[in-house]
Design a protein around this motif. Structure first.
Motif, mmCIF file in Angstrom:
data_model
loop_
_atom_site.group_PDB
_atom_site.id
_atom_site.type_symbol
_atom_site.label_atom_id
_atom_site.label_comp_id
_atom_site.label_asym_id
_atom_site.label_seq_id
_atom_site.Cartn_x
_atom_site.Cartn_y
_atom_site.Cartn_z
ATOM 1 N N UNK A 196 11.417 67.983 -9.667
ATOM 2 C CA UNK A 196 11.035 68.541 -10.965
ATOM 3 C C UNK A 196 9.550 68.890 -10.960
ATOM 4 N N UNK A 197 8.740 67.984 -10.450
ATOM 5 C CA UNK A 197 7.297 68.209 -10.422
ATOM 6 C C UNK A 197 6.943 69.358 -9.477
ATOM 7 N N UNK A 198 7.661 69.511 -8.383
ATOM 8 C CA UNK A 198 7.416 70.615 -7.454
ATOM 9 C C UNK A 198 7.608 71.954 -8.152
ATOM 10 N N UNK A 199 8.640 72.063 -8.967
ATOM 11 C CA UNK A 199 8.884 73.320 -9.662
ATOM 12 C C UNK A 199 7.945 73.501 -10.844
ATOM 13 N N UNK A 200 7.566 72.428 -11.506
ATOM 14 C CA UNK A 200 6.599 72.544 -12.595
ATOM 15 C C UNK A 200 5.237 72.977 -12.080
ATOM 16 N N UNK B 83 4.410 83.127 -14.647
ATOM 17 C CA UNK B 83 5.464 83.612 -13.747
ATOM 18 C C UNK B 83 5.631 82.629 -12.601
ATOM 19 N N UNK B 84 6.859 82.488 -12.147
ATOM 20 C CA UNK B 84 7.127 81.564 -11.045
ATOM 21 C C UNK B 84 6.543 82.105 -9.749
ATOM 22 N N UNK B 85 6.020 81.202 -8.951
ATOM 23 C CA UNK B 85 5.589 81.579 -7.612
ATOM 24 C C UNK B 85 6.828 81.733 -6.746
ATOM 25 N N UNK B 86 6.625 82.209 -5.577
ATOM 26 C CA UNK B 86 7.765 82.447 -4.698
ATOM 27 C C UNK B 86 8.367 81.132 -4.216
ATOM 28 N N UNK C 7 8.524 75.556 -1.363
ATOM 29 C CA UNK C 7 8.877 74.873 -0.109
ATOM 30 C C UNK C 7 7.674 74.215 0.554
ATOM 31 N N UNK C 8 6.496 74.729 0.306
ATOM 32 C CA UNK C 8 5.298 74.134 0.892
ATOM 33 C C UNK C 8 4.607 73.149 -0.044
ATOM 34 N N UNK D 238 8.497 68.149 -0.469
ATOM 35 C CA UNK D 238 8.721 67.371 0.751
ATOM 36 C C UNK D 238 8.956 65.900 0.449
ATOM 37 N N UNK D 239 8.359 65.390 -0.625
ATOM 38 C CA UNK D 239 8.678 64.017 -1.053
ATOM 39 C C UNK D 239 10.150 63.955 -1.431
ATOM 40 N N UNK D 240 10.633 64.962 -2.150
ATOM 41 C CA UNK D 240 12.045 65.012 -2.509
ATOM 42 C C UNK D 240 12.912 65.058 -1.251
ATOM 43 N N UNK D 241 12.585 65.956 -0.344
ATOM 44 C CA UNK D 241 13.390 66.148 0.860
ATOM 45 C C UNK D 241 13.444 64.868 1.693
ATOM 46 N N UNK D 242 12.308 64.267 1.944
ATOM 47 C CA UNK D 242 12.253 63.045 2.755
ATOM 48 C C UNK D 242 12.965 61.896 2.059
ATOM 49 N N UNK D 243 12.783 61.791 0.745
ATOM 50 C CA UNK D 243 13.455 60.699 0.031
ATOM 51 C C UNK D 243 14.968 60.844 0.129
ATOM 52 N N UNK D 244 15.485 62.061 0.082
ATOM 53 C CA UNK D 244 16.929 62.230 0.170
ATOM 54 C C UNK D 244 17.466 62.024 1.571
ATOM 55 N N UNK D 245 16.690 62.317 2.583
ATOM 56 C CA UNK D 245 17.096 61.992 3.952
ATOM 57 C C UNK D 245 17.177 60.470 4.097
#
Length: 119
Positions: free
Chosen positions: A24-28, A36-39, A44-45, A50-57
């Motif tokens: 949520x914080x990554x998108x906020x 306007x939203x960034x790309x 992804x950067x 990456x905290x989300x991604x690593x936590x889910x792994x």
């Protein structure tokens, strides 16, 4: 079943909550000043992505460990605690409002999980 397995299960719940808040914080934080939203590349950067991604792994790996020692009929309902922790953490860290009906739902979830995981 031992206490370590239950502690790992609670770690799964906590890391799942951390992952949700991070995403949520990554998108906020990826919205520009103009609104306007960034790309997608910028999201992804984001370190929060990456905290989300690593936590889910890690959650997935720990879940496999939990399934070896705790019956699924007890472990899976305990994951429901994530549905209670996410609103609480969102309230605390993202300043999201939690209304009375949500507080009631949180109490019901916690009570239900306690009843289901008992032997």
């Amino acid at each position: 079943m031992n206490i370590i397995s239950w502690l790992i299960l609670m770690l799964v719940v906590v890391l799942g909550t951390v992952g949700q808040l991070s995403l949520k914080y990554a998108f906020q934080s990826s919205t520009s000043v103009a609104g306007a939203s960034k790309s997608l590349r910028d999201v992804l950067f984001s370190p929060y992505f990456w905290v989300w991604f690593i936590s889910y792994v890690v959650v997935t790996i720990l879940w496999l460990v939990v399934l070896k020692t705790i019956p699924l009929s007890q472990a899976f309902p305990a994951l429901g605690l994530t549905f209670a922790l996410v609103p609480l953490a969102s309230h605390r860290f993202l300043q999201e409002k939690v209304v009375l009906s949500q507080w009631l739902g949180i109490v019901i979830i916690i009570t239900g999980v306690i009843l289901v995981v008992q032997k």
